[in-house]
Design a protein around this motif. Structure first.
Motif, PDB file in Angstrom:
ATOM      1  N   ALA A 140     -42.042-123.022  25.490  1.00 35.46           N
ATOM      2  CA  ALA A 140     -44.029-122.405  25.708  1.00 35.46           C
ATOM      3  C   ALA A 140     -44.586-121.498  25.923  1.00 35.46           C
ATOM      4  O   ALA A 140     -44.948-120.897  25.333  1.00 35.46           O
ATOM      5  N   ASP A 141     -43.253-120.743  27.515  1.00 34.92           N
ATOM      6  CA  ASP A 141     -44.334-119.467  27.297  1.00 34.92           C
ATOM      7  C   ASP A 141     -43.726-118.786  26.389  1.00 34.92           C
ATOM      8  O   ASP A 141     -44.711-117.715  26.358  1.00 34.92           O
ATOM      9  N   PHE A 142     -43.006-118.209  25.896  1.00 33.65           N
ATOM     10  CA  PHE A 142     -42.182-117.674  24.587  1.00 33.65           C
ATOM     11  C   PHE A 142     -43.159-117.512  23.530  1.00 33.65           C
ATOM     12  O   PHE A 142     -43.241-117.363  22.892  1.00 33.65           O
ATOM     13  N   GLY A 143     -43.885-119.131  22.963  1.00 33.03           N
ATOM     14  CA  GLY A 143     -44.743-119.315  21.930  1.00 33.03           C
ATOM     15  C   GLY A 143     -44.597-120.645  21.100  1.00 33.03           C
ATOM     16  O   GLY A 143     -43.985-120.974  21.807  1.00 33.03           O
ATOM     17  N   VAL A 144     -45.398-120.243  20.404  1.00 34.43           N
ATOM     18  CA  VAL A 144     -45.492-122.129  19.882  1.00 34.43           C
ATOM     19  C   VAL A 144     -44.220-121.977  18.759  1.00 34.43           C
ATOM     20  O   VAL A 144     -43.407-123.002  18.860  1.00 34.43           O
TER      21      VAL A 144
END
Length: 471
Positions: A140-144
């Motif tokens: 989730a921290d890397f993106g959707v």
């Protein structure tokens, strides 16, 4: 006479096959908690949730707790975890992505499980799903986009694990115990939904939303160890089975086709109306079940105006009813068969009809009783409970009509169900984005209308079953 008696009597609740049913119950429990974890965690993950009333707040007015303490709704999840700006449309895509993954592997995994054995395939699927659950907070921290990819791969892994179970039961379940054994195993999904909805909000509040994934991902890894140790593809090769139980299972399945030929009669299946009845039943059943699992907290919070903690508890109640009805339905179905009170065809038609029609009527009635708190809760409890009567109807029917192709047919059947899940998740996310309160009061009505708008549950489906079960 002795052989006939041996096929009727055998060790039951202290037997290995019931132990395997409990292991599968635990496995299904694990997979559904991993699947639903995001539905709970996203309440705290998405910052726009509280601003726009989605997915667990009303646009008409804030919950009572928020009126008393306006900062509480955000603070109760302020545990240092990241918060993301995901629109309702994006959330709908994330929810449905796991269904895309499952549908990719359902049919090939069902066929391959019938050839190479289900133990390794199911165990690998469960392990991959558990590891990806642990990795979800980091993704989730890397993106959707990465979250969608992770959920899709996780769906592929769960598709491997769900389908092959019927390959195992085709070799382990005596005909008069199939409803019992499969209902015990299948009830793990309903019980898992109950647990994750009940404790998910508490975990998020106390530890932070990432721990929802860490806890249930770790439980899955432990379950994998149990799976590879206890589960075997058939009773003939299990080192711990008693001679009496092995002889009983073998004698019970003696009438079953055991041809080693691997070809699948695709053309005959395509022309088979009873199979299309099963597929249609799965489509209707999964449409409503997907909406219930994914958006029930949204519905309860938007319509009943309760805080997130109480919403989680209320959302969990329907699934303890579903778990109980699954087991009781299986017991009742096998009781009717073992006492020769009803024929197999009648039992399957009865439970299929009840499992489709009753929850549909309850869902359609929801918008008309929204002003009554108690009536709404009662109907929400009855929807999953009565819906799971299908487990003793068309869901298990492939074991009756084609045990050698049970996993392959189950893969196709679940494929139809997952198509319904994809459509319902995406469409519901879009409807909520337009008007959360207006749509929430009609979401479950839409799900009920899908399976109750035609007489299929009580007439067409029953007729389709007749020709095949009489064969």
């Amino acid at each position: 006479m002795d052989e006939k008696t041996s096929t009727r009597k055998g060790p039951e609740f202290c037997s290995l096959r019931y132990g395997l049913a409990l292991i599968m119950h635990f496995s299904n429990f694990t997979m559904i908690t991993q699947r639903v974890s995001l539905s709970i965690a996203i309440i705290a993950m998405v910052n726009s949730t509280q601003q726009h009333g989605l997915p667990n707040a009303s646009t008409e007015g804030p919950p009572v707790d928020t009126l008393n303490n306006p900062s509480r709704s955000m603070k109760e999840f302020n545990t240092g975890a990241s918060v993301y700006e995901w629109s309702p449309e994006t959330q709908g895509i994330i929810f449905s992505s796991i269904s895309y993954g499952i549908i990719v592997t359902l049919i090939p995994s069902g066929y391959l499980a019938g050839i190479f054995g289900a133990k390794q395939m199911l165990g690998a699927g469960l392990l991959i799903s558990s590891l990806l659950t642990l990795f979800t907070p980091l993704a989730a921290d890397f993106g959707v986009i990465l979250v969608i990819v992770i959920r899709t791969i996780q769906g592929m892994a769960q598709g491997m694990a769900w389908t092959g179970q019927f390959t195992i039961w085709a070799k382990w379940a005596p005909p008069l115990e199939r409803s019992k054994l499969t209902s015990i195993a299948g009830s793990g999904a309903a019980f898992g939904s109950f647990i994750i909805l009940c404790v998910g909000g508490l975990i998020s509040q106390a530890l932070g939303w990432p721990f929802i994934f860490y806890i249930f991902g770790s439980i899955g890894c432990v379950c994998c160890l149990l799976w590879f140790t206890v589960i075997y593809d058939d009773p003939m090769h299990h080192p711990c089975i008693s001679v009496r139980e092995k002889d009983y299972i073998v004698a019970s399945l003696a009438q079953q086709s055991s041809s080693p030929r691997r070809s699948v009669p695709i053309k005959a299946m395509v022309r088979c109306l009873p199979l299309w009845a099963i597929f249609t039943g799965f489509f209707s059943h999964f449409w409503l079940c997907t909406i219930i699992i994914t958006y029930l907290p949204t519905y309860i919070s938007s319509v009943l105006h309760v805080n997130i903690r109480d919403s989680g508890v209320l959302s969990s109640l329907p699934f303890i009813a579903a778990s109980s009805c699954t087991i009781l339905g299986g017991q009742l179905a096998d009781f009717l068969l073992s006492r020769n009170l009803l024929r197999l065809i009648t039992v399957r038609k009865l439970f299929s009809s009840l499992g489709l029609l009753l929850p549909s009527l309850c869902a359609v009635a929801l918008p008309f009783v929204a002003s009554s708190y108690v009536t709404t809760i009662i109907l929400l409890i009855l929807i999953p409970g009565t819906s799971n009567l299908c487990d003793s109807g068309f869901i298990i029917n492939t074991l009756d009509i084609a045990p050698r192709y049970a996993s392959f047919l189950m893969g196709i059947s679940r494929g139809f169900g997952l198509i319904a899940g994809i459509i319902s998740s995406t469409a519901t996310g879009f409807l909520i984005s337009q008007n959360s309160v207006f749509s929430a009061s009609r979401i479950l009505c839409l799900g009920g209308g899908t399976s109750s708008s035609c007489p299929l549950p009580s007439t067409c489906l029953a007729c389709f079953f007749t020709s095949h079960l009489d064969k």
